[in-house]
Design an enzyme around this catalytic site. Structure first.
Site, PDB file in Angstrom:
ATOM      1  N   GLN A   1      84.031  56.033 -17.204  1.00  0.00           N
ATOM      2  CA  GLN A   1      85.343  56.654 -17.459  1.00  0.00           C
ATOM      3  C   GLN A   1      85.361  58.102 -16.938  1.00  0.00           C
ATOM      4  OE1 GLN A   1      83.968  54.944 -20.562  1.00  0.00           O
ATOM      5  NE2 GLN A   1      84.820  53.109 -19.686  1.00  0.00           N
TER       6      GLN A   1
ATOM      7  N   GLY B   1      84.519  49.803 -14.853  1.00  0.00           N
ATOM      8  CA  GLY B   1      84.386  48.934 -13.691  1.00  0.00           C
ATOM      9  C   GLY B   1      84.021  49.786 -12.492  1.00  0.00           C
ATOM     10  N   HIS B   2      82.813  49.618 -11.995  1.00  0.00           N
ATOM     11  CA  HIS B   2      82.383  50.377 -10.816  1.00  0.00           C
ATOM     12  C   HIS B   2      82.304  49.448  -9.624  1.00  0.00           C
ATOM     13  CE1 HIS B   2      80.173  53.554 -13.465  1.00  0.00           C
ATOM     14  NE2 HIS B   2      81.476  53.691 -13.456  1.00  0.00           N
TER      15      HIS B   2
HETATM   16  P1  IMP Z   1      89.313  51.355 -23.958  1.00  0.00           P
HETATM   17  O1  IMP Z   1      88.184  52.135 -23.436  1.00  0.00           O
HETATM   18  O2  IMP Z   1      89.321  49.910 -23.500  1.00  0.00           O
HETATM   19  O3  IMP Z   1      89.445  51.471 -25.454  1.00  0.00           O
HETATM   20  O4  IMP Z   1      90.675  51.978 -23.360  1.00  0.00           O
HETATM   21  C1  IMP Z   1      91.097  53.290 -23.692  1.00  0.00           C
HETATM   22  C2  IMP Z   1      91.700  53.991 -22.478  1.00  0.00           C
HETATM   23  O5  IMP Z   1      90.667  54.241 -21.531  1.00  0.00           O
HETATM   24  C3  IMP Z   1      92.758  53.177 -21.740  1.00  0.00           C
HETATM   25  O6  IMP Z   1      93.713  54.068 -21.210  1.00  0.00           O
HETATM   26  C4  IMP Z   1      91.978  52.548 -20.602  1.00  0.00           C
HETATM   27  O7  IMP Z   1      92.802  52.225 -19.504  1.00  0.00           O
HETATM   28  C5  IMP Z   1      91.026  53.687 -20.270  1.00  0.00           C
HETATM   29  N1  IMP Z   1      89.795  53.238 -19.613  1.00  0.00           N
HETATM   30  C6  IMP Z   1      88.747  52.602 -20.173  1.00  0.00           C
HETATM   31  N2  IMP Z   1      87.787  52.361 -19.244  1.00  0.00           N
HETATM   32  C7  IMP Z   1      88.239  52.885 -18.088  1.00  0.00           C
HETATM   33  C8  IMP Z   1      87.677  52.997 -16.779  1.00  0.00           C
HETATM   34  O8  IMP Z   1      86.557  52.575 -16.478  1.00  0.00           O
HETATM   35  N3  IMP Z   1      88.452  53.623 -15.856  1.00  0.00           N
HETATM   36  C9  IMP Z   1      89.673  54.143 -16.153  1.00  0.00           C
HETATM   37  N4  IMP Z   1      90.225  54.063 -17.348  1.00  0.00           N
HETATM   38  C10 IMP Z   1      89.519  53.442 -18.322  1.00  0.00           C
END
Ligand code: IMP
Length: 431
Positions: A226, A40-41
């Protein structure tokens, strides 16, 4: 040639969206190389706020082409929603957005799997965004994933969905007592054929176009989602995402060779945050953490979850510098740290009586590391309107210098607020 990779130095949410948006005015192409709608940006343009999940924020600049590379997993429903929202705000999407044929597609069963797998983990939850990202990448690696190109051909899509759902239903039934019915299968096929038709005009061979653009000396920005510590290989495994946000991911996720990358810039928050579970040595769980969370608006752009907050961790950022081969840094959200009497920087960890300077590989070690802090003088007053480095309070400049010294990387841009205008540029990034 001018190619720049922008990566998150910590656990994501460092403010990459704003910086990508800012640099977009100098770039010809912005390309996203991994992740999916888990990202999410948030970007503020004028008085309008935009939240991007899949489309690079460069789309807000006319003349900039935005690519989504093969390394991204695409939820077509989420993508189409984003396209529609942008069009409603009169942002020109058609002719500016291009998606790789080879990118894998997220299906409803991936989201179901994400959710039930998380629930099954009980106390050991990863804290995923439940957007189906992990299961979609699992299918890619298992070589049964469905790609954008497959959505264009109804017959082939039908066959692939059939194979996938037969396999998924076996798992669903045996492990979770669930079943996707024939009617649901038909509905999925119908919907995804429709998505394919709507999205086919955006599909291209991203690698081919990017390499041609590189040969024409175009300015290209590779945008990671991320952050380094969420990288599937180099992050705090298993509390990571399922792709490679690190700079190396830009090559595999777009089909551009490493010799074509000129520069790697780390987007680094002036403190540390993380969403989801996993070790976080400098986490502040009390009032101080809450203060930073409220002042910094530290709530997830995708899930709205409160982010965990803590002091700047130089051990961790040093690691990110190494893993990414980082040339320079952007320091973001420095305004959030105003008005503290003292500010702390973690310079090493204490583990079992030993002092550790290198970020530990073993998660159990990291879980038991105690941060060793260096204390610095804070600064008072609002810095969010300062546009010249010289005008920053001397304690703030000292904080930046100390970070540069500790992580051996120059801070070339400082962000003092969410708006484009709230940025101090010390050095030009694109040559
Ligand atoms: P997933 O990517 O939904 O599988 O989540 C795996 C981990 O990555 C979790 O701890 C999420 O909160 C984290 N995560 C995924 N996308 C983001 C992001 O854009 N910002 C921060 N954390 C993220």
């Amino acid at each position: 040639m001018s190619t720049l990779v922008v990566v998150g130095s910590q656990w994501g949410d460092e403010g990459k969206g704003k910086i990508t948006d800012l640099l977009s005015k100098e770039a010809d192409i912005i390309v996203r190389y991994q992740g999916g709608s888990n990202a999410g940006h948030t970007v503020v343009k004028g008085d309008e706020q935009y939240i991007f999940h899949l489309i690079p924020s460069g789309i807000l600049h006319s003349g900039v082409k935005c690519f989504i590379g093969n390394g991204v997993v695409i939820d077509p429903q989420s993508l189409l929603q984003e396209i529609e929202d942008l069009k409603k705000k009169n942002i020109e999407v058609d002719g500016n957005l291009f998606i790789d044929f080879k990118a894998h597609v997220v299906f409803p069963y991936h989201k179901i799997l994400d959710e039930i797998k998380e629930n099954k983990r009980g106390k050991d939850k990863i804290g995923t965004t439940k957007r189906g990202i992990g299961p979609a990448y699992v299918d890619k690696i298992a070589r049964i994933g469905i790609r954008m190109i497959d959505m264009v051909n109804g017959k082939s899509l039908s066959k692939k969905i059939e194979i996938n759902l037969n396999e998924k239903n076996d798992i669903f039934e045996k492990l979770y007592g669930l079943k996707i019915s024939n009617q649901e299968k038909k509905d999925i096929l119908k919907k995804y054929i429709e998505y394919g038709q709507l999205l086919k005009k955006y599909m291209i061979d991203v690698s081919l176009h990017l390499n041609q653009a590189i040969n024409e000396d175009k300015k290209i920005l590779f945008e990671g989602a991320q952050g380094t510590l969420l990288d599937i290989d180099h992050g705090t495994f298993p509390y990571v995402t399922s792709s490679n946000p690190i700079a190396g991911g830009a090559c595999t996720g777009t089909g551009v060779g490493p010799t074509k990358i000129n520069k790697v810039m780390g987007i680094t928050k002036a403190y540390t945050t993380r969403v989801g579970r996993g070790p976080f040595p400098t986490e502040l769980t009390g009032e101080l953490g809450e203060h930073i969370r409220q002042k910094g608006g530290e709530f997830g752009a995708t899930t709205g979850r409160p982010r965990r907050c803590g002091w700047f961790d130089a051990v961790l950022v040093n690691y990110a510098v190494r893993i990414n081969g980082m040339d320079c840094m952007v320091l973001t959200k420095i305004d959030v740290l105003s008005d503290f009497d003292k500010i702390k920087i973690c310079t090493s960890y204490k583990y079992n009586g030993d002092t550790i300077k290198e970020f530990p590989i073993n998660i159990e070690t990291l879980q038991n590391c105690i941060p060793i802090y260096e204390e610095m003088e804070g600064w008072k007053g609002d810095v969010s309107q300062i546009t010249k480095y010289e005008n920053l309070p001397k304690q703030l400049k000292a904080y930046i210098s100390r970070i540069e010294e500790l992580v051996k990387t120059k801070v070339v841009i400082i962000s003092v607020g969410p708006k484009r205008s709230q940025t101090i540029i010390r050095e030009k990034v694109f040559k």
